[in-house]
Scaffold this active site. Structure first.
Site, PDB file in Angstrom:
ATOM      1  CG  ASP A   1      -7.981  -3.278  -2.468  1.00 51.04           C
ATOM      2  OD1 ASP A   1      -8.451  -4.302  -3.020  1.00 51.04           O
ATOM      3  OD2 ASP A   1      -8.431  -2.837  -1.400  1.00 51.04           O
TER       4      ASP A   1
ATOM      5  CG  ASP B   1      -2.143  -0.891   1.008  1.00 50.25           C
ATOM      6  OD1 ASP B   1      -2.757  -0.817  -0.072  1.00 50.25           O
ATOM      7  OD2 ASP B   1      -2.471  -1.668   1.920  1.00 50.25           O
TER       8      ASP B   1
END
Length: 397
Positions: free
Chosen positions: A176, A118
């Site tokens: 994602d 991330d």
């Protein structure tokens, strides 16, 4: 010669954007509402700045109504300083710049974090905006280090960046992860090293091959065999079922492929984004106000919870997609984004001033299967909402 051509292509986004872009026709009422909402957002975040402890980031709201916070290792840590940079850009109020810089000091060490996929969210949202807005080149080294850390998670046999190190997965990749490729593309443009962009393209291509069903709905998680690259299983983690379409996942995929097209001008990415957009906009379970249910296949539709974060991400993405397509198609995407923003600016989703722990938007869903962050504000919903409002003001004609 091939290397020079590669870098010419990498540099195209900055040179190409204005000449290629189609701008949507302005809705004067929405322009007025966008300014009003951005001013409201600034007041909310001014309030938030006063009560978030210095050592943490705002994340959401706890079940008892208190503020939920996170440390810098949590995947959403970059959104709050990223939003304050956007608010500084809009207001020119130095208090927002000071707050962004203060909170980025907490995130700075995450440039060395190789245990997460991330880093685009965590580092590019705050430090990328800081570099863009201030021009301070000190941020470049932090971002390049972040890109190097992210690149360590790439497996060339699989052709993807590994998402998680937890659980019983072999090599999980979630949709994602498309949102973290922008950092890698930036790093190749900045360093003139093609390695980062090649990783991004390989990941995007592998995801395009395995994550999407024939109707362009997306699986949430693809688990690969790291030794062979074969698909082990196709699952969900935050959606309703393995066969369902988790709405924020659809928005992540849409946004991610638009960015990949912006950065490469590869038409396959544009076409993928167009197909995902059509799945979203043509979905029979899309509510009339275009703010999605938390999963397009939730069993209790039409009484299912909405996910405002999915709407905010999709609205920002559709505004950009409208700039890369023909006039008719572009108008369709622009108008859909306008409707989403109009809905998000309404009392149905916009918080009352001084409430909602000073977050801007209400009614997002983090992970309903885990009973985590259900029907609450989320820091990334605010980030992409503010981004979408600024894009609308910039691109409307």
């Amino acid at each position: 010669m091939k290397k020079n051509l590669f870098f010419t292509l990498l540099m195209l986004p900055a040179m190409f954007m204005q000449s290629y872009a189609q701008s949507g026709k302005a809705n004067q009422e929405l322009l007025r509402k966008a300014d009003e909402t951005l001013q409201f957002a600034a007041r909310q975040y001014k309030g938030m700045m006063t009560h978030v402890p210095d050592s943490v980031m705002p994340r959401s709201t706890n079940k008892d109504g208190s503020l939920m916070t996170s440390n810098s290792t949590w995947w959403t840590s970059g959104f709050y300083p990223g939003t304050t940079w956007y608010l500084y850009e809009y207001t020119k109020d130095p208090a927002f710049k000071a707050e962004a810089i203060k909170r980025m000091q907490l995130c700075k060490k995450e440039q060395y974090n190789t245990r997460t996929h991330d880093l685009g969210f965590m580092m590019y949202c705050p430090f990328g905006n800081a570099l863009r807005i201030t021009g301070d080149t000190a941020y470049k080294r932090i971002l390049i280090t972040s890109a190097n850390s992210l690149a360590t998670r790439f497996n060339s046999t699989v052709g993807c960046i590994k998402s998680w190190d937890h659980g019983t997965w072999k090599f999980p990749v979630i949709i994602d992860n498309m949102m973290n490729l922008e950092l890698l593309n930036w790093a190749s443009r900045e360093t003139r090293d093609p390695r980062y962009a090649m990783i991004a393209r390989t990941h995007a291509n592998t995801t395009m091959e395995h994550h999407f069903r024939p109707d362009y709905s997306s699986y949430h998680v693809i688990d690969y065999d790291p030794a062979t690259g074969d698909v082990f299983q196709k699952k969900t983690h935050q959606g309703f079922a393995d066969s369902s379409a988790w709405s924020r996942g659809q928005a992540w995929g849409l946004y991610g492929y638009i960015v990949m097209y912006r950065d490469t001008k590869d038409k396959s990415y544009l076409n993928e984004a167009r197909h995902i957009a059509e799945y979203i906009l043509n979905n029979p379970h899309m509510p009339a106000d275009l703010i999605p249910y938390w999963d397009y296949n939730a069993p209790d539709i039409p009484n299912a919870l909405r996910d405002v974060s999915a709407g905010a991400v999709a609205a920002s993405a559709l505004l950009e997609l409208s700039r890369y397509t023909n006039k008719t198609e572009g108008k369709r995407y622009w108008n859909a984004a306008e409707k989403m923003l109009t809905s998000l600016c309404s009392p149905a989703y916009l918080a009352k001033e001084g409430e909602n722990n000073q977050f801007i938007l209400m009614h997002s869903v983090g992970s309903l299967p885990h009973k985590s962050e259900v029907d609450v504000p989320l820091t990334y919903a605010d980030y992409y909402f503010v981004e979408a409002l600024l894009r609308y003001k910039q691109w409307a004609k």
